[in-house]
Design a protein around this motif. Structure first.
Motif, PDB file in Angstrom:
ATOM      1  N   GLU A 156       0.679   5.823   4.910  1.00 41.25           N
ATOM      2  CA  GLU A 156       0.051   4.851   5.806  1.00 41.25           C
ATOM      3  C   GLU A 156      -1.460   4.819   5.606  1.00 41.25           C
ATOM      4  O   GLU A 156      -2.077   3.747   5.561  1.00 41.25           O
ATOM      5  CB  GLU A 156       0.348   5.212   7.261  1.00 41.25           C
ATOM      6  N   LEU A 157      -2.053   6.004   5.461  1.00 46.93           N
ATOM      7  CA  LEU A 157      -3.494   6.076   5.291  1.00 46.93           C
ATOM      8  C   LEU A 157      -3.929   5.571   3.918  1.00 46.93           C
ATOM      9  O   LEU A 157      -4.990   4.963   3.772  1.00 46.93           O
ATOM     10  CB  LEU A 157      -3.959   7.519   5.498  1.00 46.93           C
ATOM     11  N   GLU A 203       0.696   9.319  -6.997  1.00 46.18           N
ATOM     12  CA  GLU A 203       1.068  10.584  -6.367  1.00 46.18           C
ATOM     13  C   GLU A 203       2.026  10.376  -5.189  1.00 46.18           C
ATOM     14  O   GLU A 203       2.519  11.342  -4.610  1.00 46.18           O
ATOM     15  CB  GLU A 203      -0.181  11.313  -5.862  1.00 46.18           C
ATOM     16  N   PHE A 204       2.286   9.108  -4.849  1.00 48.66           N
ATOM     17  CA  PHE A 204       3.091   8.797  -3.676  1.00 48.66           C
ATOM     18  C   PHE A 204       4.383   8.096  -4.075  1.00 48.66           C
ATOM     19  O   PHE A 204       4.552   7.688  -5.219  1.00 48.66           O
ATOM     20  CB  PHE A 204       2.286   7.922  -2.714  1.00 48.66           C
ATOM     21  N   SER A 263      -2.317  16.327   0.737  1.00 46.03           N
ATOM     22  CA  SER A 263      -1.711  16.423   2.064  1.00 46.03           C
ATOM     23  C   SER A 263      -0.223  16.743   2.012  1.00 46.03           C
ATOM     24  O   SER A 263       0.255  17.647   2.679  1.00 46.03           O
ATOM     25  CB  SER A 263      -1.940  15.132   2.843  1.00 46.03           C
ATOM     26  N   GLY A 264       0.528  15.971   1.232  1.00 46.51           N
ATOM     27  CA  GLY A 264       1.965  16.181   1.136  1.00 46.51           C
ATOM     28  C   GLY A 264       2.751  15.655   2.320  1.00 46.51           C
ATOM     29  O   GLY A 264       3.981  15.792   2.369  1.00 46.51           O
ATOM     30  N   MET A 315       4.749   2.144  -2.138  1.00 41.41           N
ATOM     31  CA  MET A 315       3.464   1.668  -2.619  1.00 41.41           C
ATOM     32  C   MET A 315       3.525   0.339  -3.344  1.00 41.41           C
ATOM     33  O   MET A 315       2.500  -0.277  -3.593  1.00 41.41           O
ATOM     34  CB  MET A 315       2.860   2.704  -3.575  1.00 41.41           C
ATOM     35  N   ALA A 316       4.687  -0.132  -3.723  1.00 41.75           N
ATOM     36  CA  ALA A 316       4.789  -1.290  -4.600  1.00 41.75           C
ATOM     37  C   ALA A 316       4.086  -2.522  -4.037  1.00 41.75           C
ATOM     38  O   ALA A 316       3.300  -3.175  -4.734  1.00 41.75           O
ATOM     39  CB  ALA A 316       6.252  -1.607  -4.891  1.00 41.75           C
ATOM     40  N   ASP A 317       4.357  -2.861  -2.785  1.00 40.87           N
ATOM     41  CA  ASP A 317       3.762  -4.063  -2.207  1.00 40.87           C
ATOM     42  C   ASP A 317       2.244  -3.973  -2.173  1.00 40.87           C
ATOM     43  O   ASP A 317       1.545  -4.959  -2.447  1.00 40.87           O
ATOM     44  CB  ASP A 317       4.304  -4.295  -0.793  1.00 40.87           C
TER      45      ASP A 317
END
Length: 319
Positions: free
Chosen positions: A41-42, A64-65, A34-35, A70-72
């Motif tokens: 969120e998804l 990839e994000f 998607s980029g 993303m850590a939490d």
């Protein structure tokens, strides 16, 4: 379900809202391409999916994000009831290597008592070399879980602080788990021979062969010349793996005193040991090693013969 302005992202959101977990898995894979910033969120939604396979896919693509986003979610995924999800989250956390995740990792470490979660957090903290990880890592050296203790050793070793050496030496010498002792022995290489040399010499006689191997390897890296007699003794260890590491270390020390012992090893029944011995003789480059190198030119193992030709060139250049 939230709606998105981007048509592609909206189509993915529809897939992730499907009652069919197979379609939701496809939606996770589509997120990677998607980029869009909102794709995070998804992905977070997918990490909390009711279906294990969907969570597995989500955990596998998190790298990839953006790490900070993303850590939490990854820390939470360490406590998932599915082992595959937990492992994927642990690997993803370790791969982030972003200083921005250090603080949430430390906060989670302080509040967690789950061994898998703690080990995963420590593994993720190691490459960050965050000074705040020193105190909790030292504390975890006393954990009942050997995996936690091993990961704590990794954090301490990467911090490379002189004040941590006594704790690492103590762990290397006395931890009940051989893998923890091995890790601590390897971590000592940031010190000087004067600081840890005697401890490493003692570890050459540890009860477990992997610790002995690691001790020989660390001695070679530190160029600890005082360990020469102990390393020569180690070339007669009951296990060839230890003998090989001792031979490698002798080559790095570069002392001609080791040539008779290396000559014996160059005629061993184990081809790996013969290769190591010829390599060490070439590295030392002293003419006393010439007869052993010449003999190895006719060795039945082609790899030994190849090394013998290399060693001969080193001896010729030294002459």
């Amino acid at each position: 379900m939230k709606t998105y302005d981007d048509p592609e992202l909206q189509a993915i959101a529809v897939k992730l809202a499907s009652d069919d977990p197979g379609i939701r898995r496809v939606g996770v894979l589509d997120l990677v391409d998607s980029g869009e910033p909102e794709a995070v969120e998804l992905l977070l939604l997918a990490l909390r999916d009711s279906d294990t396979a969907v969570r597995q896919e989500a955990a596998k693509v998190v790298d990839e994000f953006e790490a900070e986003d993303m850590a939490d979610a990854l820390i939470a995924a360490l406590g998932d009831n599915d082992e595959v999800v937990r492992n994927a989250a642990a690997h993803a956390l370790a791969d982030l290597k972003d200083p921005a995740v250090a603080e949430p990792l430390l906060e989670a470490l302080d509040s967690s008592s789950d061994g898998f979660v703690v080990a995963g957090i420590l593994r993720a903290l190691k490459p960050l070399r965050h000074p705040g990880s020193q105190r909790p890592a030292l504390k975890r050296l006393g954990d009942t879980d050997p995996v936690v203790r091993r990961e704590a050793v990794g954090v301490i070793g990467w911090l490379k602080q002189p004040e941590n050496l006594p704790a690492l030496v103590e762990t290397a010498q006395h931890d009940e788990d051989p893998e923890v002792r091995r890790a601590a022995t390897g971590a000592l290489v940031y010190a000087s021979p004067q600081q840890v040399g005697q401890a490493l010499i003692g570890l050459l006689t540890d009860d477990h062969w992997q610790v002995r191997c690691e001790a020989a390897n660390s001695i070679g890296k530190l160029d600890h010349q005082a360990a020469l007699p102990a390393l020569m003794d180690a070339t007669r260890d009951e296990l060839w793996q230890v003998r090989e590491k001792a031979v490698d270390a002798l080559g790095k020390l570069g002392s001609a005193q080791a040539i008779p012992v290396l000559g014996e090893c160059s005629q061993d029944a184990m081809s790996n040991l013969r290769k190591a011995a010829i390599g060490a003789l070439g590295t030392i480059g002293h003419s006393d090693g010439l007869p052993f190198v010449q003999s190895a030119m006719d060795d039945p193992d082609p790899d030994v013969r190849k090394l013998a030709r290399w060693a001969m060139s080193k001896l010729d250049n030294a002459a």
